[in-house]
Design a protein around this motif. Sequence first.
Motif, PDB file in Angstrom:
ATOM      1  N   ARG A  72       0.839  -1.211   0.000  1.00 42.08           N
ATOM      2  CA  ARG A  72       0.000   0.000   0.000  1.00 42.08           C
ATOM      3  C   ARG A  72       0.867   1.252   0.000  1.00 42.08           C
ATOM      4  NH1 ARG A  72      -2.415  -3.724  -0.975  1.00 42.08           N
ATOM      5  NH2 ARG A  72      -4.503  -4.381  -0.339  1.00 42.08           N
ATOM      6  N   LEU A  73       1.949   1.254   0.784  1.00 38.42           N
ATOM      7  CA  LEU A  73       2.825   2.422   0.841  1.00 38.42           C
ATOM      8  C   LEU A  73       3.508   2.651  -0.503  1.00 38.42           C
ATOM      9  CD1 LEU A  73       4.451   1.894   4.358  1.00 38.42           C
ATOM     10  CD2 LEU A  73       2.739   3.604   3.720  1.00 38.42           C
ATOM     11  N   LYS A  74       3.857   1.566  -1.181  1.00 40.00           N
ATOM     12  CA  LYS A  74       4.459   1.685  -2.506  1.00 40.00           C
ATOM     13  C   LYS A  74       3.452   2.217  -3.513  1.00 40.00           C
ATOM     14  CE  LYS A  74       7.001  -1.033  -5.954  1.00 40.00           C
ATOM     15  NZ  LYS A  74       7.524  -2.387  -6.292  1.00 40.00           N
ATOM     16  N   TYR A  75       2.198   1.805  -3.375  1.00 42.00           N
ATOM     17  CA  TYR A  75       1.154   2.257  -4.296  1.00 42.00           C
ATOM     18  C   TYR A  75       0.864   3.742  -4.124  1.00 42.00           C
ATOM     19  CZ  TYR A  75      -3.309   2.365  -6.775  1.00 42.00           C
ATOM     20  OH  TYR A  75      -4.324   2.667  -7.656  1.00 42.00           O
ATOM     21  N   ILE A  76       1.014   4.245  -2.906  1.00 46.81           N
ATOM     22  CA  ILE A  76       0.773   5.663  -2.638  1.00 46.81           C
ATOM     23  C   ILE A  76       1.698   6.534  -3.478  1.00 46.81           C
ATOM     24  CG2 ILE A  76       1.027   7.468  -0.869  1.00 46.81           C
ATOM     25  CD1 ILE A  76      -0.057   5.514   1.152  1.00 46.81           C
ATOM     26  N   LEU A  77       2.932   6.074  -3.712  1.00 50.56           N
ATOM     27  CA  LEU A  77       3.902   6.866  -4.465  1.00 50.56           C
ATOM     28  C   LEU A  77       3.460   7.125  -5.899  1.00 50.56           C
ATOM     29  CD1 LEU A  77       7.222   5.209  -3.234  1.00 50.56           C
ATOM     30  CD2 LEU A  77       6.140   7.302  -2.411  1.00 50.56           C
ATOM     31  N   SER A  78       2.566   6.300  -6.421  1.00 54.20           N
ATOM     32  CA  SER A  78       2.066   6.483  -7.782  1.00 54.20           C
ATOM     33  C   SER A  78       0.809   7.346  -7.824  1.00 54.20           C
ATOM     34  CB  SER A  78       1.768   5.118  -8.424  1.00 54.20           C
ATOM     35  OG  SER A  78       0.734   4.439  -7.724  1.00 54.20           O
ATOM     36  N   MET A  79       0.399   7.872  -6.680  1.00 55.34           N
ATOM     37  CA  MET A  79      -0.814   8.698  -6.600  1.00 55.34           C
ATOM     38  C   MET A  79      -0.446  10.088  -6.071  1.00 55.34           C
ATOM     39  SD  MET A  79      -3.359   5.809  -5.003  1.00 55.34           S
ATOM     40  CE  MET A  79      -4.837   6.771  -5.317  1.00 55.34           C
ATOM     41  N   PRO A  80      -0.136  11.030  -6.958  1.00 51.00           N
ATOM     42  CA  PRO A  80       0.293  12.372  -6.523  1.00 51.00           C
ATOM     43  C   PRO A  80      -0.716  13.080  -5.635  1.00 51.00           C
ATOM     44  CG  PRO A  80       0.689  12.056  -8.873  1.00 51.00           C
ATOM     45  CD  PRO A  80      -0.133  10.885  -8.414  1.00 51.00           C
ATOM     46  N   GLU A  81      -1.998  12.793  -5.841  1.00 56.64           N
ATOM     47  CA  GLU A  81      -3.022  13.475  -5.049  1.00 56.64           C
ATOM     48  C   GLU A  81      -2.984  13.077  -3.579  1.00 56.64           C
ATOM     49  OE1 GLU A  81      -4.863   9.902  -7.154  1.00 56.64           O
ATOM     50  OE2 GLU A  81      -3.538  11.590  -7.629  1.00 56.64           O
ATOM     51  N   LEU A  82      -2.343  11.952  -3.261  1.00 58.44           N
ATOM     52  CA  LEU A  82      -2.222  11.524  -1.870  1.00 58.44           C
ATOM     53  C   LEU A  82      -0.882  11.914  -1.249  1.00 58.44           C
ATOM     54  CD1 LEU A  82      -3.807   7.939  -1.950  1.00 58.44           C
ATOM     55  CD2 LEU A  82      -4.874  10.109  -1.330  1.00 58.44           C
ATOM     56  N   CYS A  83       0.018  12.493  -2.038  1.00 64.35           N
ATOM     57  CA  CYS A  83       1.342  12.875  -1.554  1.00 64.35           C
ATOM     58  C   CYS A  83       1.400  14.378  -1.296  1.00 64.35           C
ATOM     59  CB  CYS A  83       2.412  12.470  -2.570  1.00 64.35           C
ATOM     60  SG  CYS A  83       2.460  10.679  -2.901  1.00 64.35           S
ATOM     61  N   ASP A  84       2.277  14.778  -0.396  1.00 68.36           N
ATOM     62  CA  ASP A  84       2.380  16.196  -0.053  1.00 68.36           C
ATOM     63  C   ASP A  84       3.781  16.762  -0.257  1.00 68.36           C
ATOM     64  OD1 ASP A  84       3.601  14.832   1.969  1.00 68.36           O
ATOM     65  OD2 ASP A  84       2.282  15.531   3.575  1.00 68.36           O
TER      66      ASP A  84
END
Length: 259
Positions: A72-84
């Motif tokens: 899940r943490l790796k998948y977050i990196l591919s979602m700019p809208e969830l990153c700050d």
Amino acid sequence: MEKSDSKALLVQNDELDILTTEHIENDDIGFSSGYESNPESTPEVDDSSDQESDCNLKDAVNYNSTSALCDRLKYILSMPELCDVTFLVGPTKVPIYGVKAILGTRSRVMYQLILQKQKEEEEKRSHKSRKSRGNSRLVIDVKKYEPEDFRKIIQFIHCGTVDVTSKSVTGLLCGANQFKLVDLKVACWDFIKRCLKSENGSMAVMRKSAHQYSHHKTAEKLLSKISKHFTQTSRETTPTLPSICTVKPSSPPKLTTTV
């Protein structure tokens, strides 16, 4: 060695000092099965509890599963809208995304980098109107890394796993030294030692990559190690030539004619 796993905690990070990587010893670094049991870690039992509950608590086993969390943490990196936070890497400023809370708690150096950039942004905004404070994403320029190598560094900090190859090991090693990722540093040197012992073409690829990071002291150390390896190998494989002797051609025989 194709993959390195970090055993640094990903969830139970109550204090930032727990994650100071300088305190990680080499013996504690290795590969994780992703599913661990610890029969000895049982809750404390009050003296007032009865014998039956005490027996049940001693039989309890604590299980930890981190494989799904890492995915899940790796998948977050591919979602700019969830990153700050956005890193603009290399001369072409390739965007690489991350989450400040994860990066800051996994690497003390990364925490200081993010904190310093936030202060700089706050100072800039203080000279502007409050209406311009809509964008909360932090942007950091990274000039001394190849985009794909830095992406792997961020991935490792995020989820504790990364693929180490002969092409990326130099960038990962430089990042491990800069961001104090001791477990990644040990994994990279282990991979390098394996390549030194092998007879394939990985060393040539590694040397080419090390030249790209010649501005890093770590890459200079790696280049020196590779050069010594090639020098030693060439000495062992070059056959010993016999000493050269100069042979003068014999003069042609004289013909004596008697009349």
